[in-house]
Design an enzyme around this catalytic site. Structure first.
Site, PDB file in Angstrom:
ATOM      1  N   HIS A   1       0.560  -1.096   0.087  1.00 63.23           N
ATOM      2  CA  HIS A   1       0.146  -0.102  -0.240  1.00 63.23           C
ATOM      3  C   HIS A   1       0.678   1.241   0.269  1.00 63.23           C
ATOM      4  O   HIS A   1       0.478   2.565   0.354  1.00 63.23           O
ATOM      5  CB  HIS A   1      -0.953   0.261   1.392  1.00 63.23           C
ATOM      6  CG  HIS A   1      -1.420  -1.024   1.693  1.00 63.23           C
ATOM      7  ND1 HIS A   1      -2.672  -1.693   1.488  1.00 63.23           N
ATOM      8  CD2 HIS A   1      -1.014  -2.094   2.216  1.00 63.23           C
ATOM      9  CE1 HIS A   1      -3.239  -2.477   1.178  1.00 63.23           C
ATOM     10  NE2 HIS A   1      -2.076  -3.160   1.990  1.00 63.23           N
TER      11      HIS A   1
ATOM     12  N   SER B   1      15.192  20.810 -17.362  1.00 61.04           N
ATOM     13  CA  SER B   1      13.939  21.881 -17.122  1.00 61.04           C
ATOM     14  C   SER B   1      14.595  23.898 -17.563  1.00 61.04           C
ATOM     15  O   SER B   1      15.364  23.765 -17.384  1.00 61.04           O
ATOM     16  CB  SER B   1      13.918  22.449 -15.902  1.00 61.04           C
ATOM     17  OG  SER B   1      12.478  23.490 -16.113  1.00 61.04           O
TER      18      SER B   1
ATOM     19  N   LYS C   1      16.298  21.745 -11.904  1.00 59.78           N
ATOM     20  CA  LYS C   1      16.225  20.794 -11.866  1.00 59.78           C
ATOM     21  C   LYS C   1      16.228  19.479 -12.499  1.00 59.78           C
ATOM     22  O   LYS C   1      17.065  19.487 -14.012  1.00 59.78           O
ATOM     23  CB  LYS C   1      14.232  20.728 -12.576  1.00 59.78           C
ATOM     24  CG  LYS C   1      13.373  21.897 -12.470  1.00 59.78           C
ATOM     25  CD  LYS C   1      13.097  20.404 -10.840  1.00 59.78           C
ATOM     26  CE  LYS C   1      11.823  19.434 -12.180  1.00 59.78           C
ATOM     27  NZ  LYS C   1      10.693  19.643 -11.831  1.00 59.78           N
TER      28      LYS C   1
ATOM     29  N   GLU D   1       9.407   7.875 -17.198  1.00 59.63           N
ATOM     30  CA  GLU D   1       8.160   8.733 -17.236  1.00 59.63           C
ATOM     31  C   GLU D   1       7.357   8.655 -18.827  1.00 59.63           C
ATOM     32  O   GLU D   1       6.683   8.456 -19.626  1.00 59.63           O
ATOM     33  CB  GLU D   1       8.427  10.563 -17.144  1.00 59.63           C
ATOM     34  CG  GLU D   1       8.831  10.789 -15.828  1.00 59.63           C
ATOM     35  CD  GLU D   1       8.971  12.676 -16.382  1.00 59.63           C
ATOM     36  OE1 GLU D   1       8.013  13.059 -16.046  1.00 59.63           O
ATOM     37  OE2 GLU D   1       9.868  12.519 -15.815  1.00 59.63           O
TER      38      GLU D   1
END
Ligand code: ARG
Length: 465
Positions: A164, A285, A291, A298
């Protein structure tokens, strides 16, 4: 009639048609701009068919060599980018055949004896897919090897195992990586299983009913490295279940990559800080200079949706088709091609990316200390002293409550306090409550104990070669 009866498409079926095909229909029905990538297997299939026709005495030696010569010239033209693909000629099959007729004359016109585009295209797709499956098999092995190497390095690196997404019990990072090895091993197994069903020969089914020529289908199958011939002509030209099966297996492999991706993205976030990915797999970025984004995992997660979508497309394509061949089946190619391309690219990237994972063992260990991950170990400790497991479970819940109140881990509670919950608790409990103790205790086949992880690494290495 000109030497080339396929000079334009509506002339291919010629006499019966009184007007040329509409431009829109031509574009709508043609597949050449995507199925031309089948050119190599199309030629291979044609050459095997021609060799067999000649062997059976249906085609003369002279015609056979003219076909061979013509096909060699065509292959050279295509390879060098000098082949003139024509939309008018609908698909890869008609394009190549038309060019063969230009180059080899009547011999070229004889190639299609005892054959139809229906069994031809089914053969091409199967041949192409079989070879791609073999490449995918190799890539799956590479990826597994990279994961096994990482697992070997981190057989003792402790991280929190989750259920979980809550800290559950400590596991080793190596053990965690080996879970993915199991998944990719099954993916490889699935590919291997379905390959046998892909690798059967439709040629000889002709349009749908078989052919009156005395073809030697087994000869063609053997020369193409196929395991036997399709046993029913109607089925041979029409079903694409082999492609659907592949799409399902490809989807599962992508789903496994997607799960791994999800974890990599989480682990790389500042909140976890478990891993870092090599810079070459990340992007920055345009606005936030600090970043470093895990774009590859992804995107892989995103592309999984695409491959699963192709599975839906293919299976829906089949539904509702009466026997035998229907033009619907031309729609099998783009989803199949894209599934193969996406899976191959993703596997290739991941084999490399996994090799570049840097592990922050300290952060992993610190996270494992946070959620009372060894509570089960304390319950097991009491159970081994004769306390019924359900009672031990309850006792430990009280101990955890006390530890939370004191802001301590279970292993940091003084012995007297622990003994207050059960007088049978001795000083040896501290080993049991340690992360290492917890890991070592799970020394059972399939468990996370470093000894077990090393044994699995060895087994995988022997299996993967
Ligand atoms: N381009 C077609 C396909 O991909 C080839 C078979 C066409 N057969 C036919 N009878 N129109 O399925």
């Amino acid at each position: 009639m000109s030497n080339n009866q396929f000079d334009n498409k509506s002339a291919a079926w010629s006499a019966l048609f009184s007007e040329p095909m509409s431009e829109l229909v031509k574009r709508y029905t043609s597949s050449v701009f995507f199925d031309k990538r089948l050119w190599q297997v199309d030629i291979r299939g044609s050459l095997a068919h021609a060799e067999m026709l000649c062997h059976q005495g249906i085609l003369s030696d002279a015609d056979h060599s003219a076909i061979q010569g013509g096909m060699a010239a065509i292959a050279a033209e295509i390879e060098s980018g000098n082949f003139d693909w024509k939309l008018d000629l609908e698909d890869v099959h008609l394009n190549i055949e038309a060019r063969l007729i230009q180059l080899a004359g009547d011999a070229g016109k004889r190639l299609h004896t005892g054959r139809s585009r229906n069994d031809q295209v089914a053969t091409d797709v199967r041949l192409w897919l079989r070879d791609e499956i073999d490449l995918i098999g190799v890539l799956l092995i590479e990826l597994q090897k990279a994961l096994v190497a990482l697992a070997d390095e981190h057989a003792e690196t402790i991280m929190p195992g989750f259920t979980h997404l809550q800290v559950a019990q400590p596991v080793s990072f190596g053990h965690h990586m080996l879970a993915y090895v199991e998944m990719f091993a099954r993916d490889a197994e699935r590919m291997h299983d379905l390959r046998a069903r892909v690798n059967r020969l439709p040629l000889g089914a002709a349009a749908l009913a078989g052919t009156s020529y005395r073809l030697d289908r087994e000869r063609v199958a053997a020369s193409l490295g196929m395991q036997g011939v399709c046993q029913n002509s109607l089925d041979a030209v029409s079903d694409r279940d082999f492609a659907i099966e592949f799409a399902a297996a490809a989807s599962l492999a992508m789903v496994h990559i997607s799960r791994l991706s999800e974890e990599l993205v989480l682990w790389m976030s500042q909140s976890f800080g478990f891993i870092d990915l090599a810079d070459r797999f990340c992007t920055g970025s345009s606005i936030m200079p600090q970043k470093k984004n895990p774009d590859v995992p992804e995107l892989a997660r995103g592309k999984t949706g695409r491959v699963v979508g192709h599975l839906m497309g293919l299976i829906t394509l089949m539904k509702g088709q009466p026997l035998a061949y229907n033009k619907d089946n031309q729609e099998d190619k783009e989803p199949l091609f894209d599934s193969v391309d996406t899976l191959k690219d993703t596997l290739r990237l991941f084999a490399e990316l996994v090799g570049g994972i840097r592990v922050n063992a300290q952060a992993m260990q610190a996270a494992a200390r946070k959620g009372y991950a060894t509570a089960t170990d304390l319950a097991d400790y009491l159970t081994k002293q004769g306390v019924p497991f359900r009672d031990a479970h309850e006792t430990v819940a009280h101990a955890v409550k006390e530890a939370i109140t004191r802001g301590l881990d279970l292993s940091e509670l003084p012995l007297e306090v622990l003994q207050g919950f059960n007088p049978g608790i001795g000083a040896d409990v501290f080993h049991v409550l340690s992360l290492n103790g917890s890991l070592q205790a799970r020394n059972i086949v399939g468990g996370t104990a470093p000894e077990q992880v090393r044994a699995q690494v060895l087994r995988h290495r022997q299996r993967l070669g």
